[in-house]
Design an enzyme around this catalytic site. Structure first.
Site, PDB file in Angstrom:
ATOM      1  CE1 TYR A   1      -3.762   2.288   0.100  1.00  0.00           C
ATOM      2  CE2 TYR A   1      -2.426   3.508   1.662  1.00  0.00           C
ATOM      3  CZ  TYR A   1      -3.501   3.443   0.799  1.00  0.00           C
ATOM      4  OH  TYR A   1      -4.308   4.538   0.625  1.00  0.00           O
TER       5      TYR A   1
ATOM      6  CD  GLN B   1     -11.372   2.788  -0.241  1.00  0.00           C
ATOM      7  OE1 GLN B   1     -11.467   2.712   0.980  1.00  0.00           O
ATOM      8  NE2 GLN B   1     -11.327   3.939  -0.866  1.00  0.00           N
TER       9      GLN B   1
ATOM     10  CG  ASN C   1      -5.866   7.353   5.936  1.00  0.00           C
ATOM     11  OD1 ASN C   1      -6.146   6.164   6.017  1.00  0.00           O
ATOM     12  ND2 ASN C   1      -6.436   8.165   5.072  1.00  0.00           N
TER      13      ASN C   1
ATOM     14  CB  SER D   1       6.099   8.979  12.296  1.00  0.00           C
ATOM     15  OG  SER D   1       7.403   8.647  11.994  1.00  0.00           O
TER      16      SER D   1
ATOM     17  CD  GLN E   1       9.250  11.625  13.512  1.00  0.00           C
ATOM     18  OE1 GLN E   1      10.325  11.239  13.064  1.00  0.00           O
ATOM     19  NE2 GLN E   1       8.107  11.144  13.100  1.00  0.00           N
TER      20      GLN E   1
ATOM     21  CG  HIS F   1       6.179  12.519   9.666  1.00  0.00           C
ATOM     22  ND1 HIS F   1       6.037  12.098   8.383  1.00  0.00           N
ATOM     23  CD2 HIS F   1       7.433  12.178  10.033  1.00  0.00           C
ATOM     24  CE1 HIS F   1       7.154  11.542   7.978  1.00  0.00           C
ATOM     25  NE2 HIS F   1       8.025  11.580   8.959  1.00  0.00           N
TER      26      HIS F   1
ATOM     27  CD  GLU G   1       8.703   5.357  12.993  1.00  0.00           C
ATOM     28  OE1 GLU G   1       8.200   6.369  13.530  1.00  0.00           O
ATOM     29  OE2 GLU G   1       8.438   5.001  11.837  1.00  0.00           O
ATOM     30  CG  HIS G   2      12.792   7.407  13.140  1.00  0.00           C
ATOM     31  ND1 HIS G   2      11.468   7.773  13.113  1.00  0.00           N
ATOM     32  CD2 HIS G   2      13.047   6.808  11.959  1.00  0.00           C
ATOM     33  CE1 HIS G   2      10.937   7.414  11.944  1.00  0.00           C
ATOM     34  NE2 HIS G   2      11.874   6.821  11.226  1.00  0.00           N
TER      35      HIS G   2
ATOM     36  CG  ASP H   1      12.806   9.659   7.252  1.00  0.00           C
ATOM     37  OD1 ASP H   1      12.777   8.629   7.931  1.00  0.00           O
ATOM     38  OD2 ASP H   1      12.567  10.800   7.718  1.00  0.00           O
TER      39      ASP H   1
ATOM     40  CD  GLU I   1       5.242 -34.592  24.558  1.00  0.00           C
ATOM     41  OE1 GLU I   1       4.624 -34.671  23.479  1.00  0.00           O
ATOM     42  OE2 GLU I   1       6.006 -33.661  24.847  1.00  0.00           O
TER      43      GLU I   1
ATOM     44  CG  HIS J   1       3.814 -38.563  17.964  1.00  0.00           C
ATOM     45  ND1 HIS J   1       2.454 -38.474  17.937  1.00  0.00           N
ATOM     46  CD2 HIS J   1       4.282 -37.360  17.531  1.00  0.00           C
ATOM     47  CE1 HIS J   1       2.098 -37.274  17.504  1.00  0.00           C
ATOM     48  NE2 HIS J   1       3.197 -36.577  17.248  1.00  0.00           N
TER      49      HIS J   1
HETATM   50  P1  NAD Z   1      -3.658   7.378   2.533  1.00  0.00           P
HETATM   51  O1  NAD Z   1      -3.283   6.845   1.194  1.00  0.00           O
HETATM   52  O2  NAD Z   1      -3.234   6.625   3.715  1.00  0.00           O
HETATM   53  O3  NAD Z   1      -5.248   7.507   2.598  1.00  0.00           O
HETATM   54  C1  NAD Z   1      -6.005   8.092   1.572  1.00  0.00           C
HETATM   55  C2  NAD Z   1      -7.294   7.310   1.435  1.00  0.00           C
HETATM   56  O4  NAD Z   1      -8.029   7.362   2.655  1.00  0.00           O
HETATM   57  C3  NAD Z   1      -8.225   7.837   0.403  1.00  0.00           C
HETATM   58  O5  NAD Z   1      -7.904   7.309  -0.864  1.00  0.00           O
HETATM   59  C4  NAD Z   1      -9.570   7.340   0.893  1.00  0.00           C
HETATM   60  O6  NAD Z   1      -9.860   6.121   0.296  1.00  0.00           O
HETATM   61  C5  NAD Z   1      -9.379   7.133   2.355  1.00  0.00           C
HETATM   62  N1  NAD Z   1     -10.241   8.095   3.069  1.00  0.00           N
HETATM   63  C6  NAD Z   1     -10.115   9.430   3.124  1.00  0.00           C
HETATM   64  N2  NAD Z   1     -11.139   9.959   3.824  1.00  0.00           N
HETATM   65  C7  NAD Z   1     -11.922   8.943   4.220  1.00  0.00           C
HETATM   66  C8  NAD Z   1     -13.113   8.836   4.980  1.00  0.00           C
HETATM   67  N3  NAD Z   1     -13.719   9.919   5.476  1.00  0.00           N
HETATM   68  N4  NAD Z   1     -13.639   7.608   5.207  1.00  0.00           N
HETATM   69  C9  NAD Z   1     -13.040   6.511   4.716  1.00  0.00           C
HETATM   70  N5  NAD Z   1     -11.910   6.542   3.976  1.00  0.00           N
HETATM   71  C10 NAD Z   1     -11.356   7.741   3.736  1.00  0.00           C
HETATM   72  O7  NAD Z   1      -3.114   8.860   2.539  1.00  0.00           O
HETATM   73  P2  NAD Z   1      -3.111   9.980   3.664  1.00  0.00           P
HETATM   74  O8  NAD Z   1      -4.479  10.254   4.138  1.00  0.00           O
HETATM   75  O9  NAD Z   1      -2.352  11.098   3.066  1.00  0.00           O
HETATM   76  O10 NAD Z   1      -2.297   9.370   4.885  1.00  0.00           O
HETATM   77  C11 NAD Z   1      -0.979   8.913   4.773  1.00  0.00           C
HETATM   78  C12 NAD Z   1      -0.548   8.460   6.153  1.00  0.00           C
HETATM   79  O11 NAD Z   1       0.567   7.599   6.066  1.00  0.00           O
HETATM   80  C13 NAD Z   1      -0.170   9.590   7.081  1.00  0.00           C
HETATM   81  O12 NAD Z   1      -0.855   9.413   8.294  1.00  0.00           O
HETATM   82  C14 NAD Z   1       1.336   9.416   7.265  1.00  0.00           C
HETATM   83  O13 NAD Z   1       1.800   9.836   8.537  1.00  0.00           O
HETATM   84  C15 NAD Z   1       1.465   7.938   7.097  1.00  0.00           C
HETATM   85  N6  NAD Z   1       2.816   7.528   6.722  1.00  0.00           N
HETATM   86  C16 NAD Z   1       3.564   6.816   7.620  1.00  0.00           C
HETATM   87  C17 NAD Z   1       4.826   6.352   7.278  1.00  0.00           C
HETATM   88  C18 NAD Z   1       5.619   5.530   8.253  1.00  0.00           C
HETATM   89  O14 NAD Z   1       6.618   4.930   7.853  1.00  0.00           O
HETATM   90  N7  NAD Z   1       5.208   5.422   9.493  1.00  0.00           N
HETATM   91  C19 NAD Z   1       5.353   6.620   6.021  1.00  0.00           C
HETATM   92  C20 NAD Z   1       4.580   7.318   5.147  1.00  0.00           C
HETATM   93  C21 NAD Z   1       3.296   7.768   5.495  1.00  0.00           C
END
Ligand code: NAD
Length: 428
Positions: free
Chosen positions: A126, A188, A211, A236, A258, A261, A325-326, A359, A413, A418
């Protein structure tokens, strides 16, 4: 930022400040449950509807094929192309070196045991793409998947406003030899990869950050479908351990990197004197003014804190309890601290090694355990895409050597069949 003095904190207080706020939002859980259920029963048509509802795009096809990926990738500007090439090369070199083959071991004469690695055949990656599209995540997951030899690598990323993906992801796909990008985001996408739909193949393990909808869906499908996930995910975080040899401006820049983010990110400073702390806090105030994401960073900084330690060793005690984490060791005296590190996802040594390097481009993986999971989990690596299968072969001499031991243990046992499996062979 609130300042705690390590020596004034009780064990319980230390544990309390190390606790992350793990969100338990029941409205998100319910929403994700509904999305996952709908994808399971309606397949592609649910994915097309959700693209409309959440990403505001009307898709006629749920994926981009090889030719479209090539044409989108052609638009990548030269500087970004070169940067991706360099990052790709470093990440590939570092992960390729993780391939190890183990020897066959004769545990007793005629009893041979060994392990062989096999790639997980079908994996799902993803790549977040809601607020920002992240080619770095594509490299961090795609490179070890390709190196491991995964036969099917399914990539999902939300469609952009034009109903496609951007040139950076397309270029990464080309470099990785991945010929299809599924334009599916959020919960989804996770459901589609876990259950399979008419277009999206079902996979055995799902990787990638995202997210709250994405991370919630990963947890849900893990128990519902026996699809494995890379690791539990939370916001993060970084912990910087600094002494008088640290450069306050550098430390401030790492904490702010950090903090930008997200508002729930944590940027923890552990320092050996009030003077060091004051200088770093001053730098944070200065540098935050120029950040485009300063509102987000300010909230994250407000939710973070500082710990005053008597010395670096005491600072390490705190860090091991926090399990960041870091972990950045902003001191010229980092070398003796290395053996003291027990819990951390990825460690950055000295004043010239910012987290940003890891990163994006130094070679190490940026998909790391958050929320204290570094006490028990490793970050993503080549191993994450492999299974280790054990083998054994026993000769006639080996059976004679091991037979009695197994018979006795099986009998103890109460497992007669066995025991018989050995006895029948020994007799003949
Ligand atoms: P995302 O791709 O995670 O999510 C986007 C998708 O969320 C949309 O396509 C939609 O399908 C869904 N969505 C949005 N609103 C919605 C709702 N109301 N109900 C249901 N589904 C919904 O992209 P993002 O939102 O930009 O988030 C990326 C996240 O990834 C951030 O929180 C970031 O901190 C995290 N991240 C973490 C790392 C790590 O290594 N820890 C690295 C990169 C990104």
């Amino acid at each position: 930022m609130k300042i705690y003095s390590y020596k004034d904190l009780s064990k319980q207080e230390i544990e309390e400040i190390c606790l992350r706020q793990l969100e338990d939002d029941s409205s998100i859980q319910d929403r994700v449950k509904n999305i996952v259920e709908r994808v399971k029963t309606e397949g592609d048509s649910a994915l097309l509807d959700y693209a409309q509802q959440f990403d505001q795009v009307t898709l006629t096809q749920l994926y981009l094929g090889k030719e479209e990926i090539e044409s989108i990738a052609a638009d990548i500007p030269a500087a970004e192309k070169e940067a991706i090439d360099t990052a790709y090369s470093n990440i590939r070199t570092f992960h390729a070196a993780q391939a190890v083959s183990e020897s066959r071991i004769e545990t007793m004469p005629g009893v041979n045991c060994w392990r062989e690695s096999r790639a997980i055949e079908r994996v799902g990656l993803y790549i977040p793409g809601g607020t920002a599209v992240l080619p770095s995540t594509f490299l961090m997951l795609g490179i070890p998947a390709v190196l491991a030899g995964c036969k099917e690598i399914v990539v999902c990323s939300p469609p952009q406003k034009d109903g496609k993906t951007n040139c950076y992801l397309a270029y990464c796909a080309l470099k990785l030899g991945i010929e299809r990008i599924y334009l599916v985001g959020g919960a989804q996408a996770v459901a589609a990869m876990a259950y399979g739909t008419e277009s999206v193949p079902k996979v055995y393990k799902i990787f990638g950050p995202g997210n709250r909808y994405v991370t919630q869906a990963k947890q849900l499908i893990q128990s519902a479908t026996m699809t494995a996930i890379d690791m539990p995910a939370g916001p993060s975080e970084v912990l910087v351990l600094a002494d008088e040899t640290a450069n306050p401006a550098y430390v401030a820049s790492d904490l702010l990197a950090q903090a930008e983010h997200g508002t729930d990110s944590q940027a923890i400073l552990v320092a050996t004197s009030l003077n060091v702390i004051e200088n770093i806090l001053k730098q944070i105030e200065l540098q935050i003014q120029d950040l485009p994401r300063k509102d987000i960073a300010a909230k994250a900084i407000a939710n973070s804190y500082v710990v005053l330690a008597d010395n670096l060793e005491q600072g390490m005690l705190f860090s091991n309890t926090y399990a960041p984490e870091h972990l950045i060791l902003s001191t010229t005296g980092f070398e003796p601290l290395i053996p003291l590190i027990y819990n951390a996802g990825s460690v950055f040594l000295g004043n010239l090694t910012p987290e940003s390097a890891g990163d994006y481009a130094s070679g190490t993986n940026h998909t790391l355990p958050t929320s204290g999971f570094a006490k028990a989990y490793s970050g993503v690596s080549l191993d994450s895409f492999l299974k280790k299968i054990t083998f054994q072969h026993i000769t006639e001499q080996g059976l004679t050597n091991i037979g009695r031991t197994v018979e006795v243990l099986a009998e103890a046992e109460g497992l007669q069949a066995h025991k018989n499996a050995i006895t029948i062979r020994l007799k003949s």
